[in-house]
Motif scaffolding. Structure first.
Motif, PDB file in Angstrom:
ATOM      1  N   GLY A  43       0.810  -1.214   0.000  1.00 57.77           N
ATOM      2  CA  GLY A  43       0.000   0.000   0.000  1.00 57.77           C
ATOM      3  C   GLY A  43       0.841   1.261   0.000  1.00 57.77           C
ATOM      4  N   ALA A  44       1.859   1.327   0.872  1.00 59.85           N
ATOM      5  CA  ALA A  44       2.718   2.519   0.953  1.00 59.85           C
ATOM      6  C   ALA A  44       3.541   2.688  -0.316  1.00 59.85           C
ATOM      7  N   LEU A  45       4.067   1.589  -0.854  1.00 57.22           N
ATOM      8  CA  LEU A  45       4.846   1.671  -2.091  1.00 57.22           C
ATOM      9  C   LEU A  45       3.969   2.098  -3.275  1.00 57.22           C
ATOM     10  N   ARG A  46       2.748   1.627  -3.288  1.00 59.58           N
ATOM     11  CA  ARG A  46       1.828   2.043  -4.361  1.00 59.58           C
ATOM     12  C   ARG A  46       1.585   3.542  -4.304  1.00 59.58           C
ATOM     13  N   ASP A  47       1.345   4.088  -3.126  1.00 56.97           N
ATOM     14  CA  ASP A  47       1.125   5.533  -3.003  1.00 56.97           C
ATOM     15  C   ASP A  47       2.356   6.310  -3.452  1.00 56.97           C
ATOM     16  N   GLU A  48       3.543   5.793  -3.150  1.00 58.96           N
ATOM     17  CA  GLU A  48       4.782   6.441  -3.603  1.00 58.96           C
ATOM     18  C   GLU A  48       4.888   6.425  -5.124  1.00 58.96           C
ATOM     19  N   LEU A  49       4.488   5.306  -5.719  1.00 61.47           N
ATOM     20  CA  LEU A  49       4.514   5.189  -7.184  1.00 61.47           C
ATOM     21  C   LEU A  49       3.540   6.166  -7.826  1.00 61.47           C
ATOM     22  N   VAL A  50       2.343   6.250  -7.269  1.00 61.64           N
ATOM     23  CA  VAL A  50       1.337   7.147  -7.820  1.00 61.64           C
ATOM     24  C   VAL A  50       1.809   8.597  -7.734  1.00 61.64           C
ATOM     25  N   ALA A  51       2.366   9.001  -6.599  1.00 62.04           N
ATOM     26  CA  ALA A  51       2.843  10.380  -6.439  1.00 62.04           C
ATOM     27  C   ALA A  51       3.971  10.698  -7.414  1.00 62.04           C
ATOM     28  N   SER A  52       4.869   9.741  -7.628  1.00 65.02           N
ATOM     29  CA  SER A  52       5.989   9.976  -8.538  1.00 65.02           C
ATOM     30  C   SER A  52       5.519  10.108  -9.986  1.00 65.02           C
ATOM     31  N   LEU A  53       4.621   9.234 -10.403  1.00 65.47           N
ATOM     32  CA  LEU A  53       4.150   9.279 -11.795  1.00 65.47           C
ATOM     33  C   LEU A  53       3.272  10.495 -12.060  1.00 65.47           C
ATOM     34  N   VAL A  54       2.405  10.845 -11.123  1.00 63.41           N
ATOM     35  CA  VAL A  54       1.559  12.031 -11.309  1.00 63.41           C
ATOM     36  C   VAL A  54       2.422  13.296 -11.348  1.00 63.41           C
ATOM     37  N   GLY A  55       3.408  13.394 -10.462  1.00 64.35           N
ATOM     38  CA  GLY A  55       4.300  14.554 -10.474  1.00 64.35           C
ATOM     39  C   GLY A  55       5.141  14.615 -11.732  1.00 64.35           C
ATOM     40  N   HIS A  56       5.632  13.473 -12.177  1.00 60.48           N
ATOM     41  CA  HIS A  56       6.440  13.424 -13.401  1.00 60.48           C
ATOM     42  C   HIS A  56       5.622  13.864 -14.620  1.00 60.48           C
ATOM     43  N   ALA A  57       4.398  13.357 -14.722  1.00 60.39           N
ATOM     44  CA  ALA A  57       3.546  13.755 -15.852  1.00 60.39           C
ATOM     45  C   ALA A  57       3.211  15.238 -15.798  1.00 60.39           C
ATOM     46  N   ALA A  58       3.029  15.772 -14.596  1.00 64.32           N
ATOM     47  CA  ALA A  58       2.680  17.193 -14.464  1.00 64.32           C
ATOM     48  C   ALA A  58       3.800  18.090 -14.956  1.00 64.32           C
ATOM     49  N   ILE A  59       5.046  17.819 -14.569  1.00 71.00           N
ATOM     50  CA  ILE A  59       6.137  18.712 -14.975  1.00 71.00           C
ATOM     51  C   ILE A  59       6.430  18.574 -16.473  1.00 71.00           C
ATOM     52  N   GLU A  60       6.189  17.406 -17.040  1.00 73.27           N
ATOM     53  CA  GLU A  60       6.392  17.258 -18.481  1.00 73.27           C
ATOM     54  C   GLU A  60       5.318  18.017 -19.265  1.00 73.27           C
ATOM     55  N   GLU A  61       4.069  17.851 -18.872  1.00 71.00           N
ATOM     56  CA  GLU A  61       2.979  18.473 -19.623  1.00 71.00           C
ATOM     57  C   GLU A  61       2.943  19.994 -19.433  1.00 71.00           C
ATOM     58  N   GLU A  62       3.217  20.448 -18.227  1.00 73.05           N
ATOM     59  CA  GLU A  62       3.116  21.884 -17.942  1.00 73.05           C
ATOM     60  C   GLU A  62       4.342  22.672 -18.391  1.00 73.05           C
ATOM     61  N   LEU A  63       5.530  22.055 -18.361  1.00 72.65           N
ATOM     62  CA  LEU A  63       6.760  22.822 -18.598  1.00 72.65           C
ATOM     63  C   LEU A  63       7.617  22.245 -19.726  1.00 72.65           C
ATOM     64  N   PHE A  64       7.941  20.952 -19.642  1.00 72.29           N
ATOM     65  CA  PHE A  64       8.911  20.406 -20.589  1.00 72.29           C
ATOM     66  C   PHE A  64       8.358  20.303 -22.006  1.00 72.29           C
ATOM     67  N   TYR A  65       7.160  19.773 -22.179  1.00 72.96           N
ATOM     68  CA  TYR A  65       6.610  19.627 -23.526  1.00 72.96           C
ATOM     69  C   TYR A  65       6.390  20.977 -24.214  1.00 72.96           C
ATOM     70  N   PRO A  66       5.831  21.982 -23.542  1.00 75.33           N
ATOM     71  CA  PRO A  66       5.717  23.288 -24.208  1.00 75.33           C
ATOM     72  C   PRO A  66       7.064  23.877 -24.608  1.00 75.33           C
ATOM     73  N   ALA A  67       8.084  23.734 -23.753  1.00 73.66           N
ATOM     74  CA  ALA A  67       9.406  24.268 -24.100  1.00 73.66           C
ATOM     75  C   ALA A  67      10.014  23.500 -25.268  1.00 73.66           C
ATOM     76  N   THR A  68       9.799  22.199 -25.310  1.00 73.83           N
ATOM     77  CA  THR A  68      10.328  21.383 -26.404  1.00 73.83           C
ATOM     78  C   THR A  68       9.615  21.709 -27.714  1.00 73.83           C
ATOM     79  N   ARG A  69       8.312  21.936 -27.672  1.00 71.38           N
ATOM     80  CA  ARG A  69       7.575  22.303 -28.874  1.00 71.38           C
ATOM     81  C   ARG A  69       8.060  23.655 -29.400  1.00 71.38           C
ATOM     82  N   GLU A  70       8.339  24.546 -28.501  1.00 71.44           N
ATOM     83  CA  GLU A  70       8.843  25.854 -28.914  1.00 71.44           C
ATOM     84  C   GLU A  70      10.206  25.733 -29.576  1.00 71.44           C
TER      85      GLU A  70
END
Length: 262
Positions: free
Chosen positions: A30-57
């Protein structure tokens, strides 16, 4: 740290979490699953909000970026399913395996194609500055309500699902309407002739009937009907070709005269 190096490092951390969950006891999952979810959600957020727009530019239009967005959507759907499954359930590890395959496929495409292109298009200073922003946003997401952000992202990525349900409801409504008996038409819906026209038709029909009856009946000025009381023989019905009785008498008379003469 450069943005591309930070993303690669997070990829390694997520892969390690998958391995730890696969080998962990039920009480630790249970604890490891929550850690996995937090890592993947945070990783997707920084890519979609910051990295992908900068790369497209930096790169311009690229099919790799829309593909990465769609892969994130699939990963988040599986994360939500994993959160709704108890670690002791038999479907937990099946869903975990599907999630692992999706993440590894996404990481492979990103590290082989998108990240090298971004490194070539952006200078070192730009990558360093972007990396600092990515790291700060990643920590912010992990400290917030990760599950609420995940649910919000899943709802945004599936707007067409509601449309499909709505369209599927229409054939059912049409089938239900087809089963209903047809409504009776009101008498006023039929075009009825006016009263004057009805009278005209009735009068014409009566006139036609009288005319046919008159044609079928004998004319008044024609042959007279036989009298019922005076017997058969009437002067009007006697045949004109029958010889008169006096002719026979004459013949007889002629014979008598001849005999007398003899």
């Amino acid at each position: 740290m450069k943005a591309t190096d930070l993303l690669k490092e997070q990829h390694r951390e997520v892969d390690e979490l998958f391995e730890r969950i696969a080998q962990a006891d039920t009480n630790e999952i249970g604890a490891l699953r929550d850690e996995l979810v937090a890592s993947l959600v945070g990783h997707a957020a920084i890519e979609e909000e910051l990295f992908y727009p900068a790369t497209r530019e930096a790169l311009g239009a690229s099919p790799l970026i829309p593909t990465s967005y769609e892969e994130h959507s699939l990963v988040e759907i599986m994360l939500q399913k994993l959160l709704s499954t108890e670690p002791g359930d038999e479907t937990f590890h099946a869903r975990l395996g599907v999630l692992k395959e999706l993440v590894r496929h996404h990481v492979e495409e990103e590290e082989q194609e998108l990240l090298p292109q971004a490194e070539r298009a952006m200078g070192a200073d730009r990558l360093e500055e972007l990396g600092a922003r990515l790291e700060a946003r990643f920590d912010q997401v992990r400290e917030g309500n990760v599950e609420a952000l995940l649910s919000q992202n899943v709802a945004k990525s599936m707007p067409a699902a509601g449309g499909r349900r709505t369209r599927a409801a229409k054939p059912a409504a049409r089938k239900a309407a087809a089963k209903r008996p047809p409504a009776k038409r009101a008498p006023t819906q039929r075009a009825e002739p006016a009263r004057g026209a009805q009278k005209g038709r009735r009068g014409a029909a009566a006139t036609t009937g009288r005319k046919k009856a008159a044609d079928a009946a004998p004319a008044k000025t024609g042959r007279a009907a036989p009298a019922r009381k005076t017997g058969r023989a009437t002067t009007s019905r006697a045949p004109a070709s029958r010889p008169a009785k006096t002719s026979r008498t004459g013949r007889k008379g002629g014979r008598t005269s001849n005999a007398s003469a003899r």
